[in-house]
Design an enzyme around this catalytic site. Structure first.
Site, mmCIF file in Angstrom:
data_model
loop_
_atom_site.group_PDB
_atom_site.id
_atom_site.type_symbol
_atom_site.label_atom_id
_atom_site.label_comp_id
_atom_site.label_asym_id
_atom_site.label_seq_id
_atom_site.Cartn_x
_atom_site.Cartn_y
_atom_site.Cartn_z
ATOM 1 N N LYS A 290 0.908 -1.197 -0.169
ATOM 2 C CA LYS A 290 -0.054 0.148 -0.083
ATOM 3 C C LYS A 290 0.940 1.152 0.030
ATOM 4 O O LYS A 290 1.464 1.960 1.183
ATOM 5 C CB LYS A 290 -0.918 -0.196 0.904
ATOM 6 C CG LYS A 290 -2.280 0.706 0.948
ATOM 7 C CD LYS A 290 -3.196 0.283 2.046
ATOM 8 C CE LYS A 290 -4.448 1.332 2.273
ATOM 9 N NZ LYS A 290 -5.147 1.524 1.048
HETATM 10 N N1 PMP Z 1 -7.877 -2.329 -3.116
HETATM 11 C C1 PMP Z 1 -6.965 -1.029 -2.907
HETATM 12 C C2 PMP Z 1 -6.702 -0.214 -4.117
HETATM 13 C C3 PMP Z 1 -7.414 -0.387 -1.658
HETATM 14 O O1 PMP Z 1 -6.740 0.885 -1.783
HETATM 15 C C4 PMP Z 1 -7.972 -0.924 -0.720
HETATM 16 C C5 PMP Z 1 -8.270 -0.067 0.492
HETATM 17 N N2 PMP Z 1 -6.976 -0.332 1.370
HETATM 18 C C6 PMP Z 1 -8.552 -2.251 -0.834
HETATM 19 C C7 PMP Z 1 -8.392 -2.859 -2.165
HETATM 20 C C8 PMP Z 1 -9.358 -2.890 0.308
HETATM 21 O O2 PMP Z 1 -8.435 -3.291 1.286
HETATM 22 P P1 PMP Z 1 -8.806 -3.312 2.779
HETATM 23 O O3 PMP Z 1 -9.837 -4.415 2.836
HETATM 24 O O4 PMP Z 1 -7.512 -3.931 3.466
HETATM 25 O O5 PMP Z 1 -9.059 -2.117 3.251
#
Ligand code: PMP
Length: 433
Positions: A290
């Site tokens: 991320k």
């Molecule tokens: N895909 C992307 C590109 C994201 O930014 C997120 C948010 N973090 C998610 C999927 C979902 O991830 P999470 O469930 O860990 O928030």
């Protein structure tokens, strides 16, 4: 010598007698040349406390105060010499940590806490000869022991360096976490999983990351408490030191901010459009990390979708397979089975993992694979999931409505299960903290 810091039975660094968990034994600690009487300004030894020496009275120096725990006498002089001239770092670390203890005591007696530590610069030639800057190492140990980084500041009063690599190149990593008000008080959902992912993101892109998951979880709870936040969004960001080159940083800092936040995309179902932007190719970036800079792709896709009158974008991967939303993962239902894009071209969402767990618990079959948009076009229903969005139904993609009523869909069932898990269930407690 280095192993002394790692083994369980510690030996005193000065007399080698066993001592429990401390680098110095009690008698050696007591025999250090503690400085008692000293000049209140420059700390030169004086017979009593509270006096200012003649030199400082005649010519007041440009500094206010010098804080010194010891006289320059045995064994402190020997420790300094071994640290500086023989590169025996455990002795330096010992000095740094003892100094921190002394300062902590002085703070309780009214010495003002510093905002930052500035090590005395070392001449370039000396640095080349020695190979390390002893003042910088001491400052780092001292800063760590004093927890100078662990301060709470108002966002409007916080400062950062304009030459940070994160600001210029998007070279930083972050997380999006949610806290919920539950019967057992405020609970940060999957806090450990999020901070583990933060660390993993940093490692994947070579950003040094020295923070433990537990200290970050604890700091998050403290932050929420200080700000009276219960239902909140928490945003940790690890950002790099000033460095205008395209090399990995020597040092990073971490900040955690939080704000009150209800439902992100609202309760309604989403109208999506397939984006003209694709997700970055996993050979261009570390797609499972991320990283701040990756989100330019998400911003472009969301803005395009909104300009076209849709709620949100759906991004394909560079081979044209379904990938994910700008900040959420995709699931769709066909003939009683759930489908979701496999890992490899998407962020491995923590909500996605939770939905997979919930599906298993509710005996819902889930298939993970590579799916073309045509497969989604013939699906019965679909939903996005993510920490911010939670589980949210998708009404249509490019104006083609899904035939199944949302309330009868597997998505709705999982939406309810998710909502219960984060807000009420005991499981929230055991997995969150
Ligand atoms: N895909 C992307 C590109 C994201 O930014 C997120 C948010 N973090 C998610 C999927 C979902 O991830 P999470 O469930 O860990 O928030």
């Amino acid at each position: 010598m280095v192993y002394n810091w790692l083994i369980n039975i510690q030996h005193c660094l000065l007399c080698d007698e066993p001592c429990d968990g401390h680098p110095l034994c009690g008698p050696c600690e007591a025999e250090l040349p503690w400085l008692d009487g000293r000049c209140a300004t420059c700390a030169v030894p004086l017979p009593t406390r509270g006096l200012v020496c003649g030199e400082c009275q005649k010519r007041p120096p440009s500094y206010d105060h010098v804080e010194v725990p010891w006289r320059f006498a045995f064994p402190v002089d020997a420790l300094i010499a071994r640290f500086k001239h023989q590169a025996r770092w455990p002795f330096g670390r010992l000095l740094g940590e003892r100094l921190a203890l002394h300062l902590q005591h002085a703070f309780t007696e009214g010495l003002p806490q510093p905002d930052l530590l500035v090590p005395v610069p070392l001449a370039r030639r000396r640095l080349r000869q020695r190979g390390f800057n002893q003042a910088q190492m001491l400052a780092r140990w001292l800063g760590g022991a004093l927890k100078l980084d662990g301060k709470f500041v108002k966002a409007s009063e916080a400062t950062t360096d304009l030459y940070s690599q994160t600001l210029h190149y998007g070279y930083g990593v972050f997380e999006g976490i949610r806290a919920y008000s539950t019967e057992n008080g405020t609970r940060v959902f999957k806090a450990k999983e999020h901070y583990n992912r933060l660390k993993n993101s940093a490692v994947l892109v070579n950003i040094p990351f020295d923070y433990s998951t537990q200290e970050l979880v604890d700091a998050t709870y403290e932050l929420l408490e200080k700000n009276n936040l219960t239902d909140a969004y928490v945003r940790p960001l690890a950002f790099c030191d000033p460095n205008m080159s395209l090399s990995k940083p020597n040092n990073v800092s971490i900040m955690i901010c939080a704000w009150e936040w209800g439902a992100y995309l609202g309760d309604k179902q989403l109208r999506l459009t397939v984006s003209s932007f694709c997700r970055p190719h996993p050979r261009s970036i570390k797609i499972e990390a991320k990283v701040c800079g990756h989100y330019v792709n998400s911003i472009l896709a969301t803005s395009e979708a909104k300009e076209k009158g849709y709620d949100e974008a759906l991004l394909l991967d560079s081979d044209g397979y379904l990938a994910e939303g700008p900040g959420a993962n995709l699931f769709f239902e066909k003939d009683g089975v759930l489908f979701t894009p496999q890992l490899g071209n998407i962020l491995p969402g923590i909500t996605r993992a939770t939905v997979l767990e919930l599906a298993e618990k509710h005996s819902v079959e889930v298939k993970q694979g590579l799916y073309k948009p045509e497969v989604l076009a013939s699906a019965d229903s679909a939903f996005y999931c993510g920490t911010a969005a939670e589980v949210i139904g998708i009404e249509s993609v490019d104006d083609r409505d899904f035939p199944k009523n949302w309330n009868d869909s597997l998505g709705k069932k999982l939406q309810e299960a998710y909502s219960q898990l984060v807000r009420n269930s005991e499981k929230t407690l055991s997995t969150a903290h």
